[in-house]
Design a protein around this motif. Structure first.
Motif, PDB file in Angstrom:
ATOM      1  N   THR A  90       0.806  -1.223   0.000  1.00 13.91           N
ATOM      2  CA  THR A  90       0.000   0.000   0.000  1.00 13.91           C
ATOM      3  C   THR A  90       0.842   1.278   0.000  1.00 13.91           C
ATOM      4  N   PHE A  91       2.149   1.202   0.194  1.00 14.68           N
ATOM      5  CA  PHE A  91       3.059   2.343   0.050  1.00 14.68           C
ATOM      6  C   PHE A  91       2.666   3.537   0.929  1.00 14.68           C
ATOM      7  N   SER A  92       2.326   3.267   2.162  1.00 19.24           N
ATOM      8  CA  SER A  92       1.853   4.325   3.064  1.00 19.24           C
ATOM      9  C   SER A  92       2.948   5.331   3.426  1.00 19.24           C
ATOM     10  N   LYS A  93       4.213   4.967   3.235  1.00 20.60           N
ATOM     11  CA  LYS A  93       5.307   5.898   3.545  1.00 20.60           C
ATOM     12  C   LYS A  93       5.834   6.620   2.305  1.00 20.60           C
ATOM     13  N   GLY A  94       5.166   6.409   1.164  1.00 24.78           N
ATOM     14  CA  GLY A  94       5.588   7.075  -0.065  1.00 24.78           C
ATOM     15  C   GLY A  94       6.032   6.087  -1.119  1.00 24.78           C
ATOM     16  N   TYR A  95       6.292   6.601  -2.319  1.00 21.87           N
ATOM     17  CA  TYR A  95       6.705   5.730  -3.417  1.00 21.87           C
ATOM     18  C   TYR A  95       7.333   6.571  -4.525  1.00 21.87           C
ATOM     19  N   THR A  96       8.110   5.887  -5.353  1.00 22.57           N
ATOM     20  CA  THR A  96       8.625   6.454  -6.593  1.00 22.57           C
ATOM     21  C   THR A  96       8.460   5.408  -7.681  1.00 22.57           C
ATOM     22  N   ILE A  97       7.812   5.791  -8.756  1.00 16.92           N
ATOM     23  CA  ILE A  97       7.624   4.903  -9.904  1.00 16.92           C
ATOM     24  C   ILE A  97       8.292   5.576 -11.102  1.00 16.92           C
ATOM     25  N   GLU A  98       9.185   4.868 -11.780  1.00 22.55           N
ATOM     26  CA  GLU A  98       9.925   5.419 -12.914  1.00 22.55           C
ATOM     27  C   GLU A  98       9.800   4.509 -14.130  1.00 22.55           C
ATOM     28  N   ALA A  99       9.879   5.121 -15.306  1.00 16.69           N
ATOM     29  CA  ALA A  99       9.874   4.335 -16.536  1.00 16.69           C
ATOM     30  C   ALA A  99      10.554   5.123 -17.655  1.00 16.69           C
ATOM     31  N   PHE A 100      11.188   4.399 -18.572  1.00 17.13           N
ATOM     32  CA  PHE A 100      11.706   4.961 -19.819  1.00 17.13           C
ATOM     33  C   PHE A 100      10.744   4.559 -20.927  1.00 17.13           C
ATOM     34  N   LEU A 110      11.464  -0.234 -15.839  1.00 16.12           N
ATOM     35  CA  LEU A 110      10.500   0.327 -14.905  1.00 16.12           C
ATOM     36  C   LEU A 110      10.908  -0.070 -13.492  1.00 16.12           C
ATOM     37  N   ARG A 111      10.905   0.902 -12.581  1.00 17.40           N
ATOM     38  CA  ARG A 111      11.316   0.633 -11.191  1.00 17.40           C
ATOM     39  C   ARG A 111      10.301   1.233 -10.230  1.00 17.40           C
ATOM     40  N   ILE A 112       9.981   0.499  -9.176  1.00 13.53           N
ATOM     41  CA  ILE A 112       9.085   0.952  -8.120  1.00 13.53           C
ATOM     42  C   ILE A 112       9.840   0.892  -6.796  1.00 13.53           C
ATOM     43  N   VAL A 113       9.870   2.014  -6.085  1.00  9.19           N
ATOM     44  CA  VAL A 113      10.589   2.129  -4.817  1.00  9.19           C
ATOM     45  C   VAL A 113       9.612   2.595  -3.750  1.00  9.19           C
ATOM     46  N   THR A 114       9.759   2.116  -2.513  1.00  9.81           N
ATOM     47  CA  THR A 114       8.801   2.390  -1.444  1.00  9.81           C
ATOM     48  C   THR A 114       9.109   3.670  -0.673  1.00  9.81           C
ATOM     49  N   ARG A 115       9.687   4.652  -1.337  1.00 11.96           N
ATOM     50  CA  ARG A 115       9.961   5.945  -0.708  1.00 11.96           C
ATOM     51  C   ARG A 115      10.135   6.988  -1.809  1.00 11.96           C
ATOM     52  N   PHE A 132      11.559   9.449 -23.488  1.00 13.94           N
ATOM     53  CA  PHE A 132      11.554  10.297 -22.310  1.00 13.94           C
ATOM     54  C   PHE A 132      11.523   9.419 -21.063  1.00 13.94           C
ATOM     55  N   HIS A 133      11.926  10.024 -19.952  1.00 18.99           N
ATOM     56  CA  HIS A 133      11.897   9.358 -18.652  1.00 18.99           C
ATOM     57  C   HIS A 133      10.780  10.004 -17.848  1.00 18.99           C
ATOM     58  N   LEU A 134       9.959   9.203 -17.216  1.00 20.37           N
ATOM     59  CA  LEU A 134       8.900   9.752 -16.376  1.00 20.37           C
ATOM     60  C   LEU A 134       9.020   9.180 -14.972  1.00 20.37           C
ATOM     61  N   ALA A 135       8.510   9.944 -14.021  1.00 22.52           N
ATOM     62  CA  ALA A 135       8.542   9.505 -12.627  1.00 22.52           C
ATOM     63  C   ALA A 135       7.336  10.055 -11.888  1.00 22.52           C
ATOM     64  N   VAL A 136       6.806   9.231 -10.996  1.00 19.45           N
ATOM     65  CA  VAL A 136       5.764   9.647 -10.066  1.00 19.45           C
ATOM     66  C   VAL A 136       6.357   9.513  -8.673  1.00 19.45           C
ATOM     67  N   VAL A 137       6.376  10.614  -7.924  1.00 24.99           N
ATOM     68  CA  VAL A 137       6.994  10.606  -6.606  1.00 24.99           C
ATOM     69  C   VAL A 137       5.969  11.047  -5.563  1.00 24.99           C
ATOM     70  N   ASN A 138       5.794  10.254  -4.537  1.00 23.17           N
ATOM     71  CA  ASN A 138       4.913  10.588  -3.412  1.00 23.17           C
ATOM     72  C   ASN A 138       5.718  10.498  -2.120  1.00 23.17           C
ATOM     73  N   ASP A 139       5.684  11.557  -1.330  1.00 24.20           N
ATOM     74  CA  ASP A 139       6.443  11.590  -0.074  1.00 24.20           C
ATOM     75  C   ASP A 139       5.614  11.204   1.139  1.00 24.20           C
ATOM     76  N   GLY A 140       4.473  10.554   0.907  1.00 22.74           N
ATOM     77  CA  GLY A 140       3.571  10.184   1.979  1.00 22.74           C
ATOM     78  C   GLY A 140       2.450  11.180   2.150  1.00 22.74           C
ATOM     79  N   ARG A 141       2.569  12.339   1.481  1.00 25.97           N
ATOM     80  CA  ARG A 141       1.542  13.378   1.588  1.00 25.97           C
ATOM     81  C   ARG A 141       1.114  13.937   0.231  1.00 25.97           C
ATOM     82  N   HIS A 142       2.067  14.128  -0.665  1.00 27.88           N
ATOM     83  CA  HIS A 142       1.765  14.719  -1.965  1.00 27.88           C
ATOM     84  C   HIS A 142       2.449  13.926  -3.076  1.00 27.88           C
TER      85      HIS A 142
END
Length: 606
Positions: free
Chosen positions: A448-458, A591-596, A531-541
């Motif tokens: 559920t990634f409650s502490k944040g996440y980063t999703i990246e892809a080329f 594609l990489r998914i990180v829990t922060r 292009f490289h894209l990323a979605v970053v969530n810090d637990g709040r935004h």
């Protein structure tokens, strides 16, 4: 050949004082006045940014009417030089090139007037070059002519103290500079009005001694243009310059000359099949002997463009209420001949002699940072399973919706760690192509990634057509309703990273702390470009990034975590109400998914 340069430019102390209109400068007067001003005035240090992708080359064409016996006036040129000094930092001016015909009659008295004016640049430590025009020397002879007032004023002895100065021909009439700009070095040749065969050989040797440097040729005569037709054409001497120096030296991509008017330009292919841009600029026929009008070549390597403008700083600085009618029309020339842009793909144009080195591939284990939940690379042969390099066991299985829906490709983003990709030939009505999915029991499904996440892809989109509207890049099976969410459309997927009908990036999810969907929007993407894209969530935004640049439409409303129904993740597809209606059309590199939350400096393209 004096090999003395370090390729860096220096800045000046802003200097006070100017000569009045109509003044004839006696030798040493300006130097003494400036020295006195420097000793009392508050100094401001400026500096060109040699690493910034945007820089300016200033060009000063024929100034001969400003130094014409007792008929001249140096004030406009002083104003132009002081403008360049004052604007060095703001415009990132790295070098100034004079195109010859400094004076009118090649007299020592005229060079004595010009000498202290150029000292304005010397004292400011602004690097520049000067070459001889036909009015500066005995025009009936080539550069083996021997001594001259020009050579005594603008010979090698004047330039040796400059950090950019590289050397001169033995006769002193031809020189070269190397300056640094946009993170690289550039070669500028300042060639005489009539170079001898030996001097052309010297120039070819200079280019050969700097085999990776893009080169700009400045000389007094090369192309001409007619009134009413700005397309320039070669003179007989210009053809000699082309044959002996330009055609077979691919490094020369731009030539600048004066002598004739009106201005013009033309493009000619060299022996390598590449464009050479040949520009004529001269304003001596205009009001006040051209008013020391200058050309500013604004190189922008990020935009692959040279933006050119033509201005008269002396007039620009005058009180508008007291400016004459003729002067008003000379402040800036905005017609297509004097204000224009030159599109140049610099990397492609310079690839023949200075190719951009390919960034080495990086092993997957180097990119498994702390918190990596899944890391998939599509740099191997086509297979039924894609390994999760995170070590968490979230492997992907290939699912085909139609024959040849997925294929291996040698293409990849230049900053991508793995040097390959898979091409997904997706579409809809009916759904076709192929996609990948995690196993039903993959650990990633429950996270559920409650502490944040980063999703990246080329990514590289294949097509601009509406056939691929709302195609999914990454999704999670299970609807809002499946996850206990009843807001908006509960049939929407709990997680969906997709592209709208206008190819706008969309991150639409059901967070843990909301009963409704939460959406970030990106701008329209262009098909056919990596292009490289990323979605970053810090637990709040949550924040969307493209090529490490944050996008605009990122909600300020807090959002925490990602809802889940415990179902598999999809790569290269999405769904509605748990029905896969289409697959992705384009390349996916990895594609990489990180829990922060990661910083851009930690992204895969960093």
């Amino acid at each position: 050949m004096d090999e003395r340069y370090d390729g860096t430019s220096r800045r000046r102390l802003l200097q006070a004082g100017a000569l009045g209109a109509g003044a004839v400068i006696a030798p040493g007067v300006l130097s003494a006045g400036k020295a006195a001003a420097d000793s009392t005035a508050a100094a401001t240090t400026t500096r060109a940014d040699t690493e910034h992708p945007r820089f300016t080359l200033a060009v000063v064409p024929d100034t001969q009417y400003l130094f014409d016996l007792d008929r001249g006036d140096a004030t406009p040129l002083i104003a132009s030089f002081e403008y360049l000094i004052d604007q060095q930092s703001a415009e990132n001016i790295v070098f100034t090139a004079h195109l010859g015909d400094v004076v009118e009659n090649a007299l020592a008295s005229e060079f004595a007037q010009a000498d202290p004016v150029f000292t304005v640049l010397d004292r400011a430590r602004m690097p520049y070059s000067v070459l001889a025009g036909n009015h500066d020397v005995d025009a009936s002879k080539d550069d083996t002519r021997g001594d001259s007032a020009y050579l005594r004023t603008f010979g090698p002895q004047r330039f040796r103290r400059m950090s950019t100065y590289g050397g001169s021909t033995q006769n002193g009439y031809n020189s070269y500079h190397v300056f640094r700009a946009a993170g690289r070095q550039w070669l500028l040749l300042a060639m005489d009005w009539r170079p001898s065969d030996a001097s052309f050989a010297w120039a070819r040797g200079v280019i050969a001694a700097h085999p990776r440097l893009p080169a700009i040729l400045t000389t007094h005569e090369l192309v001409n243009a007619d009134h009413g037709n700005p397309v320039a054409y070669f003179t007989d001497h210009g053809n000699r310059v082309w044959d002996q120096l330009v055609e077979d030296n691919d490094q020369i991509f731009l030539t600048l000359n004066g002598h004739f008017w009106p201005p013009g330009r033309v493009v000619r292919k060299n022996a390598a099949g590449n464009d050479v841009h040949l520009h004529l600029t001269n304003y001596q026929d205009r009001y006040y002997g051209g008013s020391a009008m200058i050309r500013l070549y604004h190189f922008d390597l990020a935009r692959n463009t040279i933006d050119v403008e033509t201005i008269a700083p002396w007039i620009l600085d005058q009180d508008p209420a007291r400016r004459s009618e003729l002067a008003e029309g000379e402040i800036e020339l905005t017609d297509d001949t004097n204000r224009f842009s030159v599109p140049i793909d610099f990397d492609q144009r310079f690839a023949g002699f200075a190719p951009i080195p390919v960034r080495p591939a990086r092993p997957a284990k180097q990119l498994v940072v702390p918190g990596t939940a899944a890391y998939w690379r599509f740099d191997g042969p086509l297979s039924d399973q894609v390994t999760d390099h995170s070590g968490q066991g979230n492997h992907l299985t290939r699912v085909l919706l139609s024959e040849d829906g997925i294929s291996a490709s040698a293409e990849y983003h230049p900053d991508q760690p793995g040097h390959a990709s898979w091409l997904f030939a997706g579409g809809k009505k009916p759904a076709r192509g192929g996609y990948l999915r995690t196993a039903d029991n993959a650990p990633l499904n429950a996270m559920t990634f409650s502490k944040g996440y980063t999703i990246e892809a080329f990514v590289k989109l294949t097509d601009d057509g509406a056939d691929h509207a709302w195609q999914g890049l990454l999704s999670r099976m299970g609807t809002g309703a499946d996850a206990g969410k009843t807001g908006s459309d509960p049939s929407e997927p709990v997680v969906n990273l997709a592209f709208s009908g206008g190819r706008q990036l969309q991150w639409a999810v059901y967070p843990l702390d909301r009963n409704d969907t939460f959406t970030n929007w990106g701008h329209e993407r262009v098909a056919g470009q990596w292009f490289h894209l990323a979605v970053v969530n810090d637990g709040r935004h949550s924040t969307l990034y493209v090529d490490s640049s944050p996008l605009l439409r990122n909600p300020a409303t807090p959002s925490n975590g990602l809802a889940t129904a415990g179902k598999p993740w999809l790569v290269a597809a999405n769904h509605y109400d748990n029905v896969i209606e289409q697959a992705f059309a384009g390349h996916i590199g990895e594609l990489r998914i990180v829990t922060r939350a990661l910083k851009p400096s930690q992204f895969l393209n960093a």
